[in-house]
Motif scaffolding. Structure first.
Motif, short mmCIF file in Angstrom:
data_model
loop_
_atom_site.label_atom_id
_atom_site.label_comp_id
_atom_site.label_asym_id
_atom_site.label_seq_id
_atom_site.Cartn_x
_atom_site.Cartn_y
_atom_site.Cartn_z
N LEU A 167 7.23 -10.21 21.73
CA LEU A 167 8.51 -10.39 21.32
C LEU A 167 10.01 -10.49 22.17
O LEU A 167 9.91 -11.73 22.25
CB LEU A 167 8.88 -10.34 19.79
CG LEU A 167 8.16 -10.64 18.83
CD1 LEU A 167 8.35 -10.05 17.83
CD2 LEU A 167 7.71 -12.18 18.80
N ASP A 168 9.72 -9.79 22.84
CA ASP A 168 10.49 -9.69 23.64
C ASP A 168 10.23 -9.41 25.28
O ASP A 168 9.35 -8.71 25.97
CB ASP A 168 11.57 -8.62 23.04
CG ASP A 168 13.26 -8.97 23.91
OD1 ASP A 168 12.92 -9.44 24.76
OD2 ASP A 168 13.81 -7.69 23.32
N ASP A 207 6.61 -18.64 28.35
CA ASP A 207 6.98 -18.28 26.70
C ASP A 207 5.29 -18.85 26.57
O ASP A 207 5.09 -17.84 25.67
CB ASP A 207 7.90 -19.30 26.29
CG ASP A 207 8.45 -18.38 25.41
OD1 ASP A 207 9.01 -18.06 26.03
OD2 ASP A 207 9.51 -19.64 24.39
N ASN A 208 4.29 -19.96 26.91
CA ASN A 208 3.50 -20.20 26.19
C ASN A 208 2.15 -18.63 26.11
O ASN A 208 1.55 -18.36 25.18
CB ASN A 208 2.73 -21.07 26.99
CG ASN A 208 3.60 -22.43 26.76
OD1 ASN A 208 4.23 -22.04 25.28
ND2 ASN A 208 3.19 -23.75 27.38
N ASN A 214 9.47 -4.16 19.40
CA ASN A 214 9.28 -6.07 20.47
C ASN A 214 8.79 -5.67 21.74
O ASN A 214 7.91 -7.08 21.96
CB ASN A 214 10.72 -6.35 19.93
CG ASN A 214 10.95 -6.36 18.37
OD1 ASN A 214 9.97 -6.23 17.51
ND2 ASN A 214 12.42 -5.96 17.91
N ALA A 241 2.92 -16.15 24.00
CA ALA A 241 2.72 -16.77 22.61
C ALA A 241 1.03 -15.91 21.99
O ALA A 241 0.49 -16.06 21.25
CB ALA A 241 3.04 -18.46 22.01
N SER A 242 0.12 -16.98 23.38
CA SER A 242 -0.72 -16.75 23.38
C SER A 242 -1.49 -15.38 23.57
O SER A 242 -2.63 -15.02 22.84
CB SER A 242 -0.79 -17.27 24.49
OG SER A 242 -3.23 -16.87 24.66
N ARG A 295 0.25 -12.53 21.89
CA ARG A 295 0.35 -11.92 20.59
C ARG A 295 -0.38 -12.77 19.28
O ARG A 295 -0.82 -12.62 18.68
CB ARG A 295 2.17 -13.30 20.56
CG ARG A 295 3.97 -12.33 20.64
CD ARG A 295 4.62 -12.67 19.63
NE ARG A 295 4.76 -14.38 20.23
CZ ARG A 295 5.79 -14.82 21.08
NH1 ARG A 295 6.12 -14.13 22.45
NH2 ARG A 295 5.88 -15.73 20.85
N ASN A 296 -0.52 -14.07 19.49
CA ASN A 296 -1.46 -14.52 19.02
C ASN A 296 -2.81 -13.59 18.60
O ASN A 296 -3.77 -14.25 17.57
CB ASN A 296 -2.17 -16.41 19.33
CG ASN A 296 -2.70 -16.80 18.17
OD1 ASN A 296 -3.30 -17.15 18.66
ND2 ASN A 296 -2.47 -16.91 17.45
#
Ligand SMILES: Nc1ncnc2c1ncn2[C@@H]1O[C@H](COP(=O)(O)OP(=O)(O)O)[C@@H](O)[C@H]1O
Ligand SMILES: [Mg+2]
Lengths: 228, 404
Positions: free
Chosen positions: A57-58, A77-78, A52, A81-82, A84-85
């Motif tokens: 994610l972590d 956070d954003n 993770n 997310a980016s 990860r994406n």
């Protein structure tokens, strides 16, 4: 080989009641492009936490995490997310497909968040499904597929954004050995195509597919061996 | 950004279609809320239209002097003993009132009107003067109105309403033909154009106008008389004071005595009407707010359930790169969509019902109502969806993925 990931003195501490659980306890790890790594260790040793962490994610309680030179431990956070994406493909033990969507639409999903136009999305999703050998199951929903097929859809979903790394946390844990072997063949072929793969497993014979094995014990790397 | 909105739209539609019945049931409050607001609006706008049309027969600058106040208040015994109006008030009012433009005396009774075998029952017979035409709306369709000479001579000439012309003559031209008011023979000299109903209560086309002299001679010398007084439109209130002063003098009232006559104005109708309107509006708004509140709470509830049920989905979406705002948008849009769907159903029902209302009060659903309804639904959806969506957006992806 160039460095993809570098973890320096990573700690993850969970506080449960009065107790502190050191899920990761000072992990140093460098991963290069196109490595094929298996992570082993007893239950509770921190394998999932490590995955993770690598998968953004972590975030670590302390320590430094660089992903292609970017400082992940400082991201909001954003940004997480980016990354990860765009950069990471997850494969879970329990597949985690969306039950109401067909295989094709499940695979398409990451591209929606990447803001890719529909036509392009469907094209890429089809290609990814072909890579895992599911071109004739595209319009099936997860409950119409076998476990092995579901996991292959999940791998296609992980692939579709052409990520820098594929993280598979016990991908064969819920499968019979025959389906497990199929999944390993898919992962092997992805590695051959130049992907970087990290895979958590309990099984020695599965770990052998990888070229490097990391053993975890109590949140620390106890052994890091190159096998091929 | 637009594309993401579209995607979220698809996700929301899929989610709603997946749980159709549940979503529809929760939207019931919204359906009722929007139904009541649109019905109320349609009703009021219909009422407004017919009210204004009816009011045009009672000009803003015309007073209706009679023994009774239109909308009571006075004791019956007190009103009953008030003196009658006399014909010579007409000239005195005209002479003494600077702001009075004209005065028409009016006497009225019900009577059957016939021609040969055909008859129309319950016709209102008005005895008046040519001035009557200036105090209300009387558009002559065929022929002409009564004249001063006819009033003086007491001739048997009649101007008939549309329904009577239609009932007794059909396609024939009534001008110059004879009819009977009760037992008395009259010659038709004019036909009034079709006017419809007054406040939906009684027909304005079921009337006959004859010279007041003739009326008094044949029907009732000492019947009740009232006066239509047309005044200077720019000084209506001053004119009312003036008329009151003249009337009190004519009646010989002492300053401490109360009026023994009534000056009725359109205003009185307006006040009554507004009370009805506010009552309808208030009730409608009350029902609307209540239903939307209940509906909104229902939507919020179902959204909480939806978020909980889809915890794993949220985890997956986050793991593959959905940001907080994307998740927030997804669930918000779902809530809004349920509400707008409910609102659309409510509007559809109201639209259907408006045809039914139309049979009693001519009315159509105004466009602004549709806009208000949609906006209301959106607002309720946003408010109801905000907390659940926020909860979804802020889930920890790892925990969400582990959720059973
Ligand atoms: N969210 C959490 N809260 C508290 N403790 C946790 C949490 N996640 C993991 N842990 C603990 O951290 C340790 C490592 O867990 P995990 O990484 O899941 O191990 P593994 O995957 O190797 O079985 C375990 O002792 C586990 O109980
Ligand atoms: Mg684990």
């Amino acid at each position: 080989m160039s460095t993809l990931i570098s973890l320096k003195n990573i700690r993850k501490i969970y506080t449960v009641g009065l107790e502190k659980v050191h899920a990761l306890d000072g992990v140093d790890l460098t991963i290069n492009h196109n490595e094929y790594i298996s992570v082993m260790g007893p239950s509770g040793s921190g394998k999932s936490t490590l995955m993770n962490m690598i998968g953004c994610l972590d975030t670590p309680t302390s320590g430094q995490y660089e992903f292609e030179g970017e400082l992940v431990h400082k991201m909001d956070d954003n940004q997480l997310a980016s990354i990860r994406n765009r950069k990471i493909g997850f494969v879970f033990q329990t597949f985690n497909l969306l039950p109401k969507l067909t295989a094709l639409h499940n695979v398409e999903l990451p591209l929606i968040y990447a803001n890719v136009i529909r036509k392009e999305r469907l094209k890429k999703a089809r290609e990814a499904l072909e890579k895992v050998g599911l071109q004739d199951r595209m319009h099936h929903r997860p409950n119409e597929l076998s476990g092995g097929q579901r996991q292959r859809v999940a791998i296609a979903r992980a692939l579709v954004t052409n990520p820098a790394i594929i993280l598979a946390d016990e991908p064969t844990g819920n499968l019979d050995s025959k389906s497990g072997d199929e999944i390993m063949q898919v992962l092997d072929s992805l590695f051959e195509l130049g992907n970087t793969i990290i895979l958590v497993t309990h099984e020695e014979y599965i770990a052998k597919h990888a070229h490097r094995t990391i053993n975890l014990f109590d949140g620390k790397i106890s052994k890091d061996t190159r096998t091929k | 950004m637009i594309r993401l909105l579209l995607e979220n739209f698809q996700i929301a539609v899929t989610a709603i279609v997946g749980g159709k019945i549940r979503a529809l049931l929760t939207a019931l409050g919204i359906v009722i809320g929007i139904l009541s607001v649109t019905l109320m609006g349609t009703l009021i706008s219909g009422l407004d239209q017919s009210f204004e049309k009816s009011m045009s027969f009672l000009g803003r600058d015309v007073f209706f002097l009679s023994r009774f106040e239109w909308f009571g208040g006075q004791e019956w015994w007190e009103v009953r003993n008030r003196p009658k109006f006399k014909l010579d008030y007409v000239d005195k009012l005209k002479e003494q009132g600077k702001r009075i433009e004209t005065v028409a005396p009016v006497m009225e009774r019900g009577l059957d009107v016939s021609r040969g075998e055909e008859s129309v029952v319950g016709v209102r017979i008005f005895g008046t003067t040519p001035e009557y035409q200036r105090t209300t709306v009387v558009n002559i369709k065929h022929g002409r109105f009564i004249t001063e000479g006819e009033v003086r001579s007491g001739s048997r000439h009649a101007v008939i309403g549309w329904d009577i012309a239609d009932g007794l003559f059909g396609n024939e031209n009534p001008i110059g033909k004879d009819i009977k008011l009760g037992n008395h023979r009259f010659t038709v000299i004019g036909v009034v154009e079709k006017q419809g109903k007054f406040l939906g209560l009684f027909s304005l086309d079921n009337q006959v106008v004859i010279p007041i002299g003739t009326y008094q001679r044949l029907f009732a010398r000492r019947g009740w008389m009232r006066m239509n007084v047309k005044v200077d439109a720019d000084h209506v209130n001053e004119a009312e004071d003036e008329v009151r002063g003249i009337m009190r003098r004519l009646r010989g009232l002492h300053p401490q005595e109360k009026d023994n006559f009534a000056i009725n104005r359109q205003e009185a109708f307006r006040k009554q009407y507004n009370m009805i309107k506010y009552a309808i509006g208030g009730t409608g708004i009350f029902i609307t707010v209540l239903s939307l509140l209940v509906g909104g709470i229902g939507i919020m509830n179902i959204m909480f359930v939806s978020v909980k049920e889809r915890t794993r989905e949220i985890g997956v979406r986050k793991a593959i790169g959905a940001t907080r705002n994307m998740i927030l948008g997804q669930f918000l849009l779902e809530a809004v969509l349920i509400c707008v769907l409910g609102g659309a159903i409510g509007m559809g029902l109201a639209w259907g019902a408006s045809f039914f209302i139309d049979k009693f009060i001519p009315s159509t659903m105004p466009v602004w109502l549709a806009i208000i309804s949609v906006s209301l639904s959106v607002v309720v959806g946003v408010i109801a969806g905000l907390i659940p969506s926020y909860k979804a957006a802020n889930m920890n992806p790892i925990e969400a993925l582990r959720y059973e």
